[in-house]
Design a protein around this motif. Sequence first.
Motif, short mmCIF file in Angstrom:
data_model
loop_
_atom_site.label_atom_id
_atom_site.label_comp_id
_atom_site.label_asym_id
_atom_site.label_seq_id
_atom_site.Cartn_x
_atom_site.Cartn_y
_atom_site.Cartn_z
N LYS A 1 -6.75 8.75 -2.64
CA LYS A 1 -6.86 7.30 -1.72
C LYS A 1 -6.89 6.28 -2.74
N ARG B 1 -9.09 -2.29 -3.80
CA ARG B 1 -8.77 -0.95 -3.59
C ARG B 1 -8.91 -0.54 -2.33
N SER B 2 -8.73 0.75 -1.94
CA SER B 2 -8.36 1.43 -0.68
C SER B 2 -9.62 1.17 0.27
N ASN B 3 -10.88 1.03 0.11
CA ASN B 3 -11.84 0.78 1.20
C ASN B 3 -11.71 -0.71 1.51
N THR C 1 -5.65 4.48 3.62
CA THR C 1 -6.89 3.84 3.14
C THR C 1 -8.32 3.90 3.75
N LEU D 1 -8.97 -2.72 1.27
CA LEU D 1 -7.82 -2.78 1.88
C LEU D 1 -7.99 -2.38 3.20
N ALA D 2 -8.59 -1.20 3.61
CA ALA D 2 -8.80 -0.75 4.82
C ALA D 2 -9.31 -1.70 5.98
N ALA E 1 -4.16 3.57 -3.53
CA ALA E 1 -4.00 2.67 -2.82
C ALA E 1 -4.69 1.40 -3.53
N GLU E 2 -3.95 0.64 -4.35
CA GLU E 2 -4.42 -0.70 -4.89
C GLU E 2 -3.51 -1.66 -5.08
N ILE F 1 0.91 -1.37 -0.05
CA ILE F 1 0.12 0.10 -0.04
C ILE F 1 0.89 1.16 -0.02
#
Length: 398
Positions: free
Chosen positions: A139, A148-150, A181, A152-153, A142-143, A121
């Motif tokens: 944001k 993707r970001s949400n 993320t 991964l978070a 971040a992939e 990330i």
Amino acid sequence: HGIMKGSLFFQVIFFLGFVAIFIGNVQLPLTVPLSILISLGFLIRALNVRVTLPFVLLLGVLLPGMVNLTLTGHFDIHRDFVTYLPICYGLFVLLFVGGFSYSRTLNYAPFVGVLILCIWIIYSFVVSPGDASDYYQFKLTAETPLGRSNYLAVFVGFSLLLSTCWLGWASLITFPAFLLTMSRTGIILMVVFLLLRYVAAGQYKLKAVCFALLIFGLLYYFWDHIYYYMDYIWEGFINTDSLHVRFRAWVATLDIIRVNPLVGVPRSYYKDALEAAVPGENLWDPHNSILHLIVSFGFIGFLFYMSYIFYVFREFYRASASNRFWKGVCLGYSLILIWSLFEPILLTPAIEILQAYLFVLARSWHVNRCFRSLVYDRHIPATTDYAVQCGQNRILPV
């Protein structure tokens, strides 16, 4: 005795499979051979598998899905089976993974996986072009192959809560990755869970910090004036459009559920109906796991899945009473379940595999704990039928 047979080999295979959850689908020549190796390793145990109640409950989720394909007359193999594959992955893990002796080393598997994920990330931000016009565009850089970001978070947040209970140094890398993320929902949920975590531990200074962050998070989420203030600092930091889209998707999904509330509707039917109800948004799900379960598998499938979740959570909760690692898992898993009310999390491949892996590991931990208690505390020989029976029945009731 079967618990101990070939334990080191299967522990290594289990560790690799656990780490791979956090990496995702990497398109490399190594991926397919490694997947085949891991799968064959577990399939070797096919003759010794035990069909447990959690497996039966998860299998029961699929049955309404198969029925709704015939009832609606709306079938698209490329889109409909995507809904069923994550369940099948979970079933594979529950059926073939396990039966090895527990080792504390296996607890490090999620940390190794999330360490790779967090480095990936951060690296994705470092090599990004840097021309994002607002926070949300920034944001999205971040992939990883995992998502993707949400999305991964969720994994980073799970590991962050786990690190607050066990292996605290891991938060040094999970916390920065979470900041890169996080979504608005993620901010509030993480602050609430950290607040609960430190209140329970009696760490009141940290509690005060978390409480202050919670107040800011609520203002950040609901107060219109702070929207404009934050936009002044960084344009696009707040985007209220997603809230309206989610609400419209929820209302539209409730209408679609009425078509067949018992067994649900196929994914392809739901996708077309949702696009008609919320045009221009290209939605694949309602961003709410309860609605997603009901619309895909009906109330029958929903009850099966909730029963499965109950057994998984119960296993974590029992272990958390006497082990800090499982206390962190219990806390992190609770975060995943609550977060899934606002994001498409459950019924995704990585999450279904993750909770099945953790369930198998928890079972192995319980068996190991009972075995040691019998042999060392009660002085019962490990070779006796009573010791084996306890390992199978007392700790593994279904």
